[in-house]
Each structure stands twice: as C-alpha cells, then as structure tokens.
Design a protein around this motif. Structure first.
Motif, PDB file in Angstrom:
ATOM      1  N   GLU A 256       0.835  -1.205   0.000  1.00 32.51           N
ATOM      2  CA  GLU A 256       0.000   0.000   0.000  1.00 32.51           C
ATOM      3  C   GLU A 256       0.872   1.258   0.000  1.00 32.51           C
ATOM      4  N   ILE A 257       1.938   1.242   0.786  1.00 32.63           N
ATOM      5  CA  ILE A 257       2.852   2.398   0.840  1.00 32.63           C
ATOM      6  C   ILE A 257       3.531   2.585  -0.512  1.00 32.63           C
ATOM      7  N   LEU A 258       3.984   1.488  -1.114  1.00 38.31           N
ATOM      8  CA  LEU A 258       4.617   1.581  -2.431  1.00 38.31           C
ATOM      9  C   LEU A 258       3.643   2.134  -3.472  1.00 38.31           C
ATOM     10  N   ALA A 259       2.421   1.644  -3.435  1.00 36.95           N
ATOM     11  CA  ALA A 259       1.405   2.129  -4.397  1.00 36.95           C
ATOM     12  C   ALA A 259       1.149   3.622  -4.180  1.00 36.95           C
ATOM     13  N   ALA A 260       1.084   4.046  -2.924  1.00 34.72           N
ATOM     14  CA  ALA A 260       0.842   5.453  -2.630  1.00 34.72           C
ATOM     15  C   ALA A 260       2.012   6.306  -3.088  1.00 34.72           C
ATOM     16  N   LEU A 261       3.248   5.818  -2.903  1.00 37.83           N
ATOM     17  CA  LEU A 261       4.433   6.556  -3.361  1.00 37.83           C
ATOM     18  C   LEU A 261       4.444   6.698  -4.873  1.00 37.83           C
ATOM     19  N   ARG A 262       4.128   5.598  -5.574  1.00 40.61           N
ATOM     20  CA  ARG A 262       4.122   5.651  -7.033  1.00 40.61           C
ATOM     21  C   ARG A 262       3.035   6.599  -7.547  1.00 40.61           C
TER      22      ARG A 262
END
Length: 145
Positions: A136-142
C-alpha cells in the motif's frame, strides 16, 4: 464750350475713379474683417491644440512613470517566483530521493518486477499484514509521483 466740356469730362472721370477707389477700399475692408475673424478662430484653435499637446505630454509622462513602477514591482515578483521555483525543485528532488530510498527499503533493494514474495497461508499473520502495508505504501508513493 470745348474747354468746359473737357473739364466736365475730366471731373466725371475723376468722380468715376473716386467711386472705384471707394468700392475697392470697401471690398478690401470686408476681406480684412474676414481675415481678422479667421485670425481669432485660428488663435482659439492653436490654444486648444497647445492644451491638447500639453495634456498628451503629461499623460505620456504619467504612463512612463507607471510603467517603470510596474516594472520594478514585477521584477521583484519574478525574482521571488524564481526563488520559489528553485526551492520547489529542490524539495521535489529531495522527495523523490526519499521516496526511492523508502521504496528500496520496503522492497529490499529489488526492482518492481522482482517484488517482495507473496505471503503464503503458512506465514505468520503479522508478516502478511506487514507485506500488505508495504504494498500500500509503495502504491501510494508511485501514485504521488
């Protein structure tokens, strides 16, 4: 009789010339009156033109002053905008660097194609929850980029 007639003819010619001189003077006087009227109108017209020129010069001076004033204000605003733009570029670059570091930390240095291993039902529930949070954090960063 001839001398009397010659005197009468001379007097008649002189009277006629006198009448012509009077008529000529009257015509010249009338034309001078017209010229005087035109001269007065011309003076009024030149005064109006002079006033218009003075007003135009005053307007141009005011316009130049306003333009210089606005140039100074806009120059200051442009300098501020450039400084803010440079600052925003630095902040964006720092944010991208931080996001890259976080992504590398979450994925363990792997690229996206070799993403973190999928959680299996035999793994601990905490590890599966942590992996989901990382995704979820990676998706939000991207998405933020």
């Amino acid at each position: 009789m001839l001398p009397e007639m010659a005197g009468l003819i001379v007097d008649g010619v002189l009277a006629l010339l006198l009448v012509l001189a009077i008529v000529s003077c009257w015509v010249v006087y009338a034309r001078l009156g017209t010229i005087r009227e035109g001269q007065a109108e011309l003076k009024i017209l030149t005064d109006r033109l002079n006033n218009a020129v003075v007003d135009a010069q005053r307007g141009i001076a005011n316009l130049k002053h306003s333009a210089q004033e606005m140039e100074g204000k806009l120059g200051g605003e442009i300098r501020k905008a450039r400084a803010l733009s440079d600052e925003l570029k630095l902040i964006t670059e720092a944010g991208n660097n931080l996001a890259d570091r976080i992504e590398r930390g979450l994925t363990g240095g792997n690229s996206q194609s070799a993403a973190a291993p999928q959680a299996t039902p035999t793994e601990e529930p905490e590890k599966a929850a942590g992996s989901r949070q990382q995704k979820e954090i990676l998706a939000a960063l991207r998405e933020a980029r």
